[in-house]
Design a protein around this motif. Structure first.
Motif, PDB file in Angstrom:
ATOM      1  N   UNK A  23     -15.568 -14.362 -23.950  1.00 50.75           N
ATOM      2  CA  UNK A  23     -14.891 -14.166 -22.671  1.00 50.75           C
ATOM      3  C   UNK A  23     -14.788 -12.720 -22.269  1.00 50.75           C
ATOM      4  N   UNK A  24     -14.116 -12.511 -21.144  1.00 52.12           N
ATOM      5  CA  UNK A  24     -13.875 -11.181 -20.598  1.00 52.12           C
ATOM      6  C   UNK A  24     -12.366 -10.967 -20.528  1.00 52.12           C
ATOM      7  N   UNK A  25     -11.888  -9.847 -21.049  1.00 51.71           N
ATOM      8  CA  UNK A  25     -10.457  -9.526 -21.006  1.00 51.71           C
ATOM      9  C   UNK A  25     -10.079  -9.190 -19.561  1.00 51.71           C
ATOM     10  N   UNK A  26      -9.088  -9.895 -19.015  1.00 50.73           N
ATOM     11  CA  UNK A  26      -8.660  -9.623 -17.642  1.00 50.73           C
ATOM     12  C   UNK A  26      -7.248  -9.042 -17.585  1.00 50.73           C
ATOM     13  N   UNK A  27      -6.536  -9.054 -18.700  1.00 54.33           N
ATOM     14  CA  UNK A  27      -5.223  -8.403 -18.772  1.00 54.33           C
ATOM     15  C   UNK A  27      -4.969  -8.006 -20.220  1.00 54.33           C
ATOM     16  N   UNK A  28      -4.526  -6.767 -20.414  1.00 53.96           N
ATOM     17  CA  UNK A  28      -4.142  -6.286 -21.744  1.00 53.96           C
ATOM     18  C   UNK A  28      -2.941  -5.383 -21.545  1.00 53.96           C
ATOM     19  N   UNK A  29      -1.753  -5.911 -21.834  1.00 57.94           N
ATOM     20  CA  UNK A  29      -0.506  -5.171 -21.554  1.00 57.94           C
ATOM     21  C   UNK A  29       0.418  -5.262 -22.763  1.00 57.94           C
ATOM     22  N   UNK A  30       0.983  -4.160 -23.205  1.00 58.35           N
ATOM     23  CA  UNK A  30       1.835  -4.196 -24.398  1.00 58.35           C
ATOM     24  C   UNK A  30       3.273  -4.604 -24.123  1.00 58.35           C
ATOM     25  N   UNK A  31       3.660  -4.753 -22.826  1.00 55.12           N
ATOM     26  CA  UNK A  31       5.077  -4.955 -22.567  1.00 55.12           C
ATOM     27  C   UNK A  31       5.353  -5.730 -21.278  1.00 55.12           C
TER      28      UNK A  31
END
Length: 321
Positions: free
Chosen positions: A227-235
């Motif tokens: 897949x393709x990462x569409x969101x990467x958020x730590x918080x």
């Protein structure tokens, strides 16, 4: 008389001579040159065309409420599944999520005229009550909490509105973490407790839309499918550290409560690639990995009709040959 006889004899001799003379040979016409025989021409090799394989329209999949229907046909053709129109991708499939309230029979049709019915098995999900809960882990209460929750909501909505090509469920799914199941998808939970912020009691009921794994903080989280990462958020407020992975065909994996995020939006990953590490962030009662899978209709402009399906059922899929 003698003169007349001589004249007649002369005439006779001339006539005989004329009669005995051969007939004049007619003039021969101009003779055109005889063309040479043409050289033998080699017969052209006949190329054997590879027969085009026509994909007969058909639909199958994990036929349980919360499962997934996979339809196959010629790319560019269209299916209608349970009244929803889907265009077949270049990979030759269209994939349709089954809600937890899907009817017992789902009809499908193809623009070629083919059609059929799918028998859908009913779910049997549990009902749970959880008391003594910290209400602040259920709802945002303070102004700061509400602002954080609002920012997080916008990020999630923007991400769910993007679509990427990919195999969807064609290559199958694997568990994203080496950890036992702690809570299945589907049970209804009623929470009661008291807020540590205001001291007020609270009560909330929700359906668990994920597949939880009891993993200690720092356990590796790996891609269950390409897949393709569409969101990467730590918080994010409710979810804590979060990764959204778009598999294509409208399927998005959501990983929540992470202690570390090791990918960035736009990254392309394969099955087994490292995404993050488990944690105890966001609105959670203890360390674990929450894995959810949302199905979005690629044909719809509004996201109001999107819903979560059961990740455990995706683990039952066999990769396409």
């Amino acid at each position: 008389m003698r003169r007349a006889l001589l004249t007649g004899l002369a005439t006779f001799v001339v006539a005989c001579a004329a009669a005995e003379s051969p007939a004049p040979t007619p003039a021969a016409p101009d003779m055109a040159p005889v063309p040479a025989a043409p050289a033998p021409v080699a017969e052209p090799e006949i190329e054997t065309e590879t027969p085009v394989q026509v994909i007969a329209p058909t639909c199958d999949g994990v036929l349980v409420q919360g499962g997934l229907v996979i339809c196959s046909a010629e790319p560019g053709s269209t299916f209608t599944v349970a009244g929803t129109k889907l265009t077949v991708s270049e990979m030759g499939t269209a994939q349709f999520g089954l809600s937890t309230r899907a009817p017992s029979v789902v009809g499908w049709s193809h623009d070629s005229g083919a059609f059929g019915d799918l028998q859908i098995a009913e779910r049997q999900d549990e009902y749970r009550e959880i008391s003594g809960f910290d209400c602040d882990k259920v709802d945002a209460r303070s102004a700061e909490q509400k602002a954080h929750a609002s920012r997080s909501w916008v990020k999630k909505q923007d991400s769910f509105a993007s679509f990427n090509p990919g195999p969807g469920a064609l290559e199958g799914f694997v568990k994203p973490a080496d950890a036992p199941t702690s809570s299945p998808f589907g049970p209804t939970r009623k929470y009661t407790g008291v807020s540590k912020v205001t001291g007020e009691p609270c009560e909330s009921t929700s359906v668990h839309r994920g597949y939880d794994m009891a993993a200690p903080v720092g356990t590796e989280v790996r891609a269950p499918a390409p897949g393709v990462v569409i969101l990467a958020d730590p918080d994010l407020y409710y979810e804590g550290g979060t990764v959204f992975l778009d598999h294509g065909h409208g399927l998005v994996s959501v990983f929540m409560h992470l202690s570390a995020v090791d990918v960035a939006a736009g990254d392309e990953v394969n099955t087994g690639d490292l995404l993050a590490k488990t944690g105890n962030t966001g609105r959670t009662t203890g360390p674990h990995l929450h894995w959810a899978v949302k199905w979005r209709n690629p044909e719809a402009r509004s996201r109001d009709g999107d819903f979560y399906i059961d990740p455990a059922l995706l683990l039952e899929l066999q990769p396409a040959p």
